[in-house]
Scaffold this motif. Sequence first.
Motif, short mmCIF file in Angstrom:
data_model
loop_
_atom_site.label_atom_id
_atom_site.label_comp_id
_atom_site.label_asym_id
_atom_site.label_seq_id
_atom_site.Cartn_x
_atom_site.Cartn_y
_atom_site.Cartn_z
N GLY A 65 1.25 -5.94 -1.72
CA GLY A 65 0.24 -5.04 -1.19
C GLY A 65 0.06 -5.13 0.31
N ARG A 66 0.93 -5.88 0.98
CA ARG A 66 0.84 -6.02 2.44
C ARG A 66 0.81 -4.64 3.08
NH1 ARG A 66 2.76 -9.23 7.03
NH2 ARG A 66 2.31 -7.86 8.78
N GLU A 122 -2.39 6.23 7.54
CA GLU A 122 -2.60 5.15 8.50
C GLU A 122 -1.71 3.93 8.21
OE1 GLU A 122 -6.23 2.16 9.78
OE2 GLU A 122 -6.68 3.98 8.66
N PHE A 123 -1.45 3.67 6.94
CA PHE A 123 -0.63 2.52 6.55
C PHE A 123 0.10 2.82 5.26
CE2 PHE A 123 -4.65 1.83 4.39
CZ PHE A 123 -4.25 1.45 3.13
N THR A 161 9.63 0.72 -9.47
CA THR A 161 8.18 0.81 -9.65
C THR A 161 7.49 -0.24 -8.78
OG1 THR A 161 8.11 -0.80 -11.45
CG2 THR A 161 8.48 1.51 -12.07
N GLY A 162 6.22 -0.01 -8.52
CA GLY A 162 5.45 -0.98 -7.73
C GLY A 162 5.37 -2.33 -8.42
N GLY A 163 5.34 -2.33 -9.76
CA GLY A 163 5.29 -3.58 -10.49
C GLY A 163 6.52 -4.44 -10.30
N ALA A 164 7.65 -3.82 -10.02
CA ALA A 164 8.89 -4.56 -9.80
C ALA A 164 8.88 -5.29 -8.46
CB ALA A 164 10.08 -3.62 -9.87
N ASP A 222 5.31 0.17 -1.72
CA ASP A 222 5.64 1.59 -1.58
C ASP A 222 6.88 1.80 -0.72
OD1 ASP A 222 3.48 2.28 -3.19
OD2 ASP A 222 2.12 2.39 -1.46
N LEU A 223 7.01 1.00 0.33
CA LEU A 223 8.23 1.09 1.16
C LEU A 223 9.46 0.73 0.33
CD1 LEU A 223 9.69 1.36 3.94
CD2 LEU A 223 9.39 -1.10 4.14
#
Length: 82
Positions: A57-58, A17-18, A33-36, A23-24
Motif C-alpha cells: 500500500g506504499r 495525487e498518488f 491482482t492487488g492481493g498478489a 497498483d503500479l
Amino acid sequence: MIRREVENVEQVKLKSEFMKLQDLLKIVGIIGTGGAAKGFLSEYEVLVNNERETRRGRKLRPGDIVSFGNNDFQLVASDETS
C-alpha cells in the motif's frame, strides 16, 4: 540503504495525487491482482527511491522511482509529458 544505478526509466502517469505500489505492479503487468502484491514483495526485492519496500500500500507520488529486477519506473503527474 540499498544503492542501485537507474537506467532506461519508463514513465508511468498518475491519474490522481498518488498511486499505491500494488497498483503500479498491476499496471505494468507484474502481478494480476492487488492481493498478489504481498507475495511478490516478500519474494522479490523492490526498491522505491533506492530503499527496499515491502508494503503493497506504499503511496507513490510524482518523482518516485520504483525498481525491481532490470525494471525501473518513474511516476509522473498526468500533465507532464513523457
